[in-house]
Design a protein around this motif. Structure first.
Motif, short mmCIF file in Angstrom:
data_model
loop_
_atom_site.label_atom_id
_atom_site.label_comp_id
_atom_site.label_asym_id
_atom_site.label_seq_id
_atom_site.Cartn_x
_atom_site.Cartn_y
_atom_site.Cartn_z
N GLY A 305 32.93 33.79 37.96
CA GLY A 305 34.29 33.90 38.56
C GLY A 305 34.51 35.48 38.49
O GLY A 305 35.12 36.09 39.39
N ASP A 309 34.68 37.93 41.82
CA ASP A 309 35.77 38.75 42.05
C ASP A 309 35.77 39.95 42.19
O ASP A 309 36.39 40.90 42.71
CB ASP A 309 36.94 38.12 40.93
CG ASP A 309 37.37 36.79 41.21
OD1 ASP A 309 37.44 36.35 42.22
OD2 ASP A 309 38.18 36.37 40.02
N GLY A 313 35.51 39.34 45.72
CA GLY A 313 36.87 38.62 45.99
C GLY A 313 37.91 39.12 46.71
O GLY A 313 37.85 40.27 47.55
N ARG A 322 37.28 32.03 47.46
CA ARG A 322 36.12 31.43 46.83
C ARG A 322 35.67 30.15 47.60
O ARG A 322 34.43 30.02 47.83
CB ARG A 322 36.74 30.88 45.36
CG ARG A 322 36.88 31.62 44.18
CD ARG A 322 35.35 32.36 43.80
NE ARG A 322 35.03 31.18 43.02
CZ ARG A 322 35.06 30.99 41.62
NH1 ARG A 322 35.77 31.79 41.04
NH2 ARG A 322 34.21 30.18 41.07
N ASN A 325 32.59 28.21 47.00
CA ASN A 325 32.08 28.89 45.84
C ASN A 325 33.02 28.67 44.71
O ASN A 325 32.72 29.40 43.85
CB ASN A 325 31.68 30.40 46.14
CG ASN A 325 30.33 30.63 47.09
OD1 ASN A 325 29.40 30.41 46.59
ND2 ASN A 325 30.89 31.06 48.25
N ALA A 326 34.06 28.01 44.86
CA ALA A 326 34.76 27.65 43.89
C ALA A 326 34.19 26.66 42.90
O ALA A 326 33.20 25.95 43.28
CB ALA A 326 36.18 26.95 44.27
#
Length: 340
Positions: A305, A309, A313, A322, A325-326
């Motif tokens: 993350g 980001d 991001g 995201r 891609n979360a």
């Protein structure tokens, strides 16, 4: 006597006895020279891009640094080789680079006849189209007869032909080898449409377009483009290291561990986190690395993350959400295999 042998064999199967990784030629070569040679994009904002001082940034670049950190506990122990789409596969095949981390789509032929082994996907993408707002185009279905700028030697070129053929539309391709020249041709008005991965379009609009707000990315995504680091066939240990560096970054985010709080987790009672951070030894030995390899990666490069980001991001010029891609726990596709 036999029962004892069978019991030992069964225990090894059940519990997965940890053994030391056999040394592979790539790891030996990298350790011998003292750095990882990493092939990256010659200039794609958000993924692989040098600034005016030659400092490299991007999501793909950070995974090069993560591998270097796993090996040397130093994210600076990496040198970057900028590669075009045409240069990237010969570079990894020949040994010019140890690792290809260059927005490369996993495909069957690349995984077989090209001789690549892919690590886990670091960015789930898909091909899209960008046009100038003044054209008034709202959908890719309105592009019949358009002139389209596309880079040669890519899945983008093949997907473009498939899309127009499937939708019974015609187009006039402007096929150019260099990504920079493709972008320049589009912004100079040589073509109506620019096509590449949607993330690449976002990076180009944010970092290359004369006036970013003059351009719009159309809503259609016409392909699956799972982008992943790649290594050569024939060196399982090196593939294992790159694979588990990616998984470690994903698992860290899932476990709530980041570069700022990782030290707080060294006293955890969670067995999986103990294995991940090297508190319980064995995982480093299995890879041929120091037991703190994942701790070092998280501490000095960050979890998935954090990498996402800071490079692509919502608070970056690319402004990417995201989406796919979360983490899987949040409805996305990013999922780490168990560290055990």
């Amino acid at each position: 006597m036999k029962s004892g042998l069978f019991a030992a064999a069964a225990a090894a199967l059940v519990f997965g006895a940890v053994t030391t990784a056999q040394a592979g030629p790539t790891l030996d070569a990298v350790k011998g020279r003292g750095f990882v040679q990493c092939g990256v994009n010659a200039g794609l904002p958000g993924f692989g891009n040098p600034d005016s001082a030659g400092n490299w940034t991007g999501l793909d670049v950070d995974y090069c640094r993560a591998v270097a950190t796993a090996l040397f506990n130093d994210p600076t122990k990496v040198k970057f080789t900028p590669l075009s789409a045409q240069q990237r596969f010969p570079a990894i095949q020949s040994g010019e680079v140890d690792l290809l981390s260059r927005n490369t789509t996993v495909t069957l032929t690349r995984d077989t006849s090209v001789g690549l082994n892919f690590a886990p996907v670091t960015y789930y993408d898909g091909q899209g189209f960008m046009v100038n707002k003044k054209l008034g185009v709202k959908s890719a279905k309105e592009l019949n007869g358009a002139t389209v700028c596309v880079q040669s030697g890519t899945t983008t070129e093949l997907n473009l032909a498939d899309y127009f053929r499937t939708n019974n539309m015609s187009y006039n391709p402007v096929v150019i080898e260099s990504n920079d020249e493709v972008n320049a041709a589009f912004f100079a008005g040589r073509c109506d449409v620019l096509t590449t991965d949607a993330s690449g379009l976002a990076g180009t609009r944010a970092g290359v377009a004369p006036v970013p707000d003059d351009y719009v990315i159309l809503p259609e995504i016409i392909s699956k483009e799972p982008l992943a680091p790649a290594v050569r066939h024939g060196d399982d240990q090196w593939l294992d290291i790159v694979t588990w560096v990616v998984y470690a970054s994903i698992q860290a985010e899932e476990s709530g561990i980041n570069s700022k709080n990782v030290d707080e987790f060294l006293n955890t009672k969670n067995p999986e986190i103990q294995r991940l951070l090297g508190v319980s030894p064995g995982m480093g030995k299995a890879l041929g690395l120091d037991e703190k390899w994942a701790y070092n990666v998280i501490k000095k490069v960050g979890n998935y993350g954090e990498i996402f980001d800071r490079n692509v991001g919502p608070k970056t010029p690319l402004k990417l959400e995201r989406g796919l891609n979360a983490l899987w726990t949040n409805g996305g596709l990013q999922y780490a295999m168990p560290v055990r």
